[in-house]
Design a protein around this motif. Structure first.
Motif, PDB file in Angstrom:
ATOM      1  N   ALA A  59      37.248  36.339  38.344  1.00  0.00           N
ATOM      2  CA  ALA A  59      37.075  37.420  38.162  1.00  0.00           C
ATOM      3  C   ALA A  59      37.355  38.282  39.166  1.00  0.00           C
ATOM      4  N   ASP A  60      38.206  39.180  38.453  1.00  0.00           N
ATOM      5  CA  ASP A  60      38.262  40.578  38.923  1.00  0.00           C
ATOM      6  C   ASP A  60      37.697  41.698  39.192  1.00  0.00           C
ATOM      7  N   GLY A  61      37.096  42.516  40.441  1.00  0.00           N
ATOM      8  CA  GLY A  61      37.021  43.403  40.173  1.00  0.00           C
ATOM      9  C   GLY A  61      35.713  44.413  39.534  1.00  0.00           C
ATOM     10  N   ARG A  62      36.675  44.135  38.475  1.00  0.00           N
ATOM     11  CA  ARG A  62      36.096  44.879  37.447  1.00  0.00           C
ATOM     12  C   ARG A  62      35.647  43.715  36.164  1.00  0.00           C
ATOM     13  N   GLU A  63      36.146  43.483  36.198  1.00  0.00           N
ATOM     14  CA  GLU A  63      35.453  41.867  35.189  1.00  0.00           C
ATOM     15  C   GLU A  63      34.000  41.297  36.274  1.00  0.00           C
TER      16      GLU A  63
END
Length: 170
Positions: A59-63
């Motif tokens: 996951a990236d930061g937003r996710e």
């Protein structure tokens, strides 16, 4: 149903149990072999124990942040008897005594970038605490070596000790 042993008495509880499991392995500069596998196994195990599981991998930061909000929202709806669990496997760093979880795609070249690009472990606890449920468990299975040491003043290995609010275990 979850079973507990208390001084010779065995009893079952049926409170709502909600978990967020995040496993990040696919880092561009410092990939890890195990976190996604560990997260999948943890999710499967918790489902078997009756947890409602939110699962995110690579996951990236937003996710990551949206999933943490979802955990907090679901705990709040579940009520004060709910049990919350957050499990993270992936890179983690300590900066000035604060722990941060590193999402995929984070652009961190200097220590001061961590506060913007990473997810604070204390912030995760805060989101869970906001729900005002009775018990929260946080498990940080973070890689102890800092893959971002080039722009860091401190060369601290591992995560800092965290003080958890009443009803939370870290």
């Amino acid at each position: 149903m979850l079973w507990f042993w208390n001084g010779g008495t065995v009893f079952a509880t049926t409170e709502p149990r909600i978990a967020l499991i995040i496993g990040n392995s696919g880092y561009e500069d410092a990939p890890l072999a195990n976190p996604v596998n560990d997260a999948r196994l943890m999710a499967e195990t918790l489902r078997g124990l009756g947890f409602d599981v939110i699962e995110r991998t690579d996951a990236d930061g937003r996710e990551m942040k949206l999933a943490i909000f979802e955990l907090g929202d679901r705990l709040e709806v579940a009520g004060t008897d709910a049990v919350g669990l957050f499990y993270y496997a992936g890179h983690g760093v300590q900066v000035n005594g604060q722990n941060y979880l590193i999402p995929l795609g984070a652009e961190i070249t200097k220590e001061r970038h961590v506060a913007i690009e990473a997810v604070g472990a204390g912030w995760v606890l805060g989101q869970m605490e906001f729900a005002q449920n009775r018990v929260n468990i946080v498990i940080l299975d973070a890689c102890r070596n800092n893959p971002l040491t080039r722009g860091f003043r401190s060369q601290v290995r591992g995560l800092a000790k965290m003080n958890a609010p009443t009803g939370s275990l870290v």
